[in-house]
Design an enzyme around this catalytic site. Sequence first.
Site, PDB file in Angstrom:
ATOM      1  N   HIS A  96      -5.445  25.587   8.574  1.00  0.00           N
ATOM      2  CA  HIS A  96      -5.174  26.696   9.496  1.00  0.00           C
ATOM      3  C   HIS A  96      -6.482  27.437   9.785  1.00  0.00           C
ATOM      4  CE1 HIS A  96      -3.643  30.495  10.994  1.00  0.00           C
ATOM      5  NE2 HIS A  96      -2.492  29.885  11.226  1.00  0.00           N
ATOM      6  N   GLU A 151      -3.819  24.921  17.581  1.00  0.00           N
ATOM      7  CA  GLU A 151      -3.752  26.327  17.268  1.00  0.00           C
ATOM      8  C   GLU A 151      -4.945  26.978  17.954  1.00  0.00           C
ATOM      9  OE1 GLU A 151      -4.198  28.868  13.258  1.00  0.00           O
ATOM     10  OE2 GLU A 151      -5.275  27.045  13.627  1.00  0.00           O
TER      11      GLU A 151
HETATM   12  P1  PGA Z   1       0.808  34.072  15.596  1.00  0.00           P
HETATM   13  O1  PGA Z   1       0.178  33.059  14.526  1.00  0.00           O
HETATM   14  O2  PGA Z   1       2.114  33.495  16.025  1.00  0.00           O
HETATM   15  O3  PGA Z   1       0.938  35.351  14.862  1.00  0.00           O
HETATM   16  O4  PGA Z   1      -0.163  34.123  16.744  1.00  0.00           O
HETATM   17  C1  PGA Z   1       0.183  31.706  14.838  1.00  0.00           C
HETATM   18  C2  PGA Z   1      -0.679  30.903  13.923  1.00  0.00           C
HETATM   19  O5  PGA Z   1      -1.194  31.437  12.945  1.00  0.00           O
HETATM   20  O6  PGA Z   1      -0.853  29.717  14.164  1.00  0.00           O
END
Ligand code: PGA
Length: 225
Positions: A96, A151
């Site tokens: 992540h 992401e």
């Molecule tokens: P968020 O986080 O939905 O708060 O933008 C998404 C992620 O961490 O991939």
Amino acid sequence: MRYVFGNWKENKNLEEAQNFVAELAHLLAGRNRVEKKLVLLPPSIFLAPLGEQIKELLLPVELGVQDVSSFEEGAYTGEISARMVVDLAGYALLGHSERRRFFGENYQTVNEKIKLCQKYQITPLVCLSSTNDLGALELSQRGSPAMIVYEDSQKIGGEETANLGEIIQFCRAVRSRFSGKVKFIYGGSVGPQNARTLWQNEEIDGLLVGHHSLKAGGLMEIFLS
Ligand code: PGA
């Protein structure tokens, strides 16, 4: 099958986590025909009690872990291995952008984690923020099948996702690098306000939801959109 992953990050205590599951049970009652899978990614310390609660309530909800160690076992204080969570989590979020940004993780470490997850039949959910990193990933065709998450690190924690054209371009790059069988997930500011538009695109196999997964009502709205 399409997927919704709720990444709680470093949020909730045990009582709040259990209240969330109880509320989810209430919201899911009578809805067992939904063609999507709901997977919660709570802090690892809550996997066992939430797993018990989900089993008791007979909920169609699965659990995943937010990270695993890149070492299989040994003298690595504070680490949690794939082998330790194998009975508690079917999925593991790996690489992540917050792990890369705050904990200095790189794709060499992520590849070690992928290998261990695949060895223990845990589905790796591997995050990438740029197609340039696709070449650095090592996914084995053996072991559990992997999922790739686009992401957009610029879009985390807000209300507006990356633009749909960009998401689809990323998806196609993933499918041409790996086989068409790899599931493609989008994450970054997914919420009830944009979930329907994302679901309308058949190429997106699932959504990774951060802050909007902290309330059972919001997560359910995304799930049912
Ligand atoms: P968020 O986080 O939905 O708060 O933008 C998404 C992620 O961490 O991939």
